[in-house]
Design an enzyme around this catalytic site. Structure first.
Site, PDB file in Angstrom:
ATOM      1  N   GLY A  58       0.796  -1.216   0.000  1.00  0.00           N
ATOM      2  CA  GLY A  58       0.000   0.000   0.000  1.00  0.00           C
ATOM      3  C   GLY A  58       0.829   1.266   0.000  1.00  0.00           C
ATOM      4  N   ASP A  67       5.844  -3.553  13.038  1.00  0.00           N
ATOM      5  CA  ASP A  67       5.215  -4.358  11.982  1.00  0.00           C
ATOM      6  C   ASP A  67       6.026  -5.626  11.736  1.00  0.00           C
ATOM      7  OD1 ASP A  67       3.134  -4.846  10.235  1.00  0.00           O
ATOM      8  OD2 ASP A  67       4.078  -3.815   8.554  1.00  0.00           O
TER       9      ASP A  67
END
Length: 305
Positions: free
Chosen positions: A45, A158
């Protein structure tokens, strides 16, 4: 349906060397008068990643670009700059190196270390769980890379199998610091990948090094069992599992798993952050054959290499 492996704000990882048929640059394209595009590597993204030859330095690199629709978004550009600023503070053999940031023809880009290998997520999907001895080697390297980040005050935020690269020689690199932040400075607590968030991060309360330790436990669980701790299709379902379910033991999946490995993983997955190991090196030391003194010596050696 919520995507539990990617959020709109997630950036692309340096993925495999196999490439694909997508991409804005054709192989052979000369970019910024310096980089010869070889092949696309990954897409997310927050960017596209390409393998390229740095003609000036004569080495292979990975170039990461913002998508066209985000190339002039002030918030995304700030995040792009932050990725370089944070990642460049970490120098360790188990962390993918970020070299620099640039802009050519109105396209912001990052140059990074190219890892000729495959991400852990793809490997687990392709071959299933790792043999225990190999999993231990990989686990220790992930712990070492995460410890190096934490020692510089950096929270990864993450950590997941898709952001762990393994090259052809079995060497591990933690990648993608697009959502990383300095401890105490994270403004968007729930930025990241829900399936790999600690309970406190999912709840929007806080994110600390022990939140990364929880994510480490989730990654190690998959590494040794080939299964995820929580199988959910939506964010609401994942939240419900966190609230109502206890973690199934790794030995319920792999019956001959070393009990020491199971204990180390389950400690990482404690709901209360204070009950988790304080450091990634402590996790490594708790694994079979772990030696706290040796871990400390290795940490000192890595600091000067």
């Amino acid at each position: 349906m919520d995507d539990l492996t990617r959020l709109p704000s997630q950036s692309a990882s340096v993925l495999t060397s196999s490439g694909s048929d997508w991409g804005r640059f054709a192989p052979g394209t000369l970019f910024a008068g310096r980089f010869r595009i070889v092949a696309p590597l990954g897409r997310g993204g927050m960017g596209e990643v390409y393998r390229a030859d740095d003609l000036k330095l004569g080495q292979t690199v990975a170039l990461k670009f913002l998508p066209d629709h985000l190339a002039h978004d002030p918030a995304r550009l700030a995040q792009f700059h932050n990725e370089v600023r944070v990642a460049r503070t970490i120098s360790h053999r188990n962390v993918c190196r970020t070299y620099d940031i640039g802009d050519a023809d109105g396209r912001p880009f990052l140059s990074m270390e190219y890892v000729d290998g495959e991400d852990l997520s793809s490997l687990l999907h392709r071959i299933g769980r790792f043999p225990q001895d190999k999993a231990l080697e990989v686990a220790r390297q992930i712990c070492a890379g995460l410890a190096a980040a934490h020692e510089r005050g950096v929270l990864h935020r993450d950590l997941k199998p898709a952001n762990v690269m393994i090259d052809g020689d079995g060497h591990v690199r933690i990648t993608d610091f697009g959502l990383a932040a300095l401890a105490g400075s994270a403004d968007n607590v729930r930025a990241g990948t829900p399936a790999y968030m600690a309970p406190e991060q999912l709840a929007g309360r806080e994110v600390t090094p022990r939140s990364d330790i929880y994510a480490l436990g989730l990654v190690l669980y998959e590494l040794f069992t080939g299964k995820r701790v929580f199988e959910a299709k939506t964010l609401n379902e994942l939240l419900a599992l966190h609230e109502s379910s206890s973690v199934r033991t790794p030995s319920s999946v792999v019956r001959d798993l070393d009990p020491t490995i199971e204990r180390a993983i389950l400690r990482c997955l404690e709901r209360d952050p204070a009950q988790r190991p304080a450091t990634a090196l402590a996790v490594s030391a708790a694994l079979p054959g772990g030696d706290p003194l040796r871990s400390g010596a290795r940490r000192r050696r890595d600091a000067v290499t």
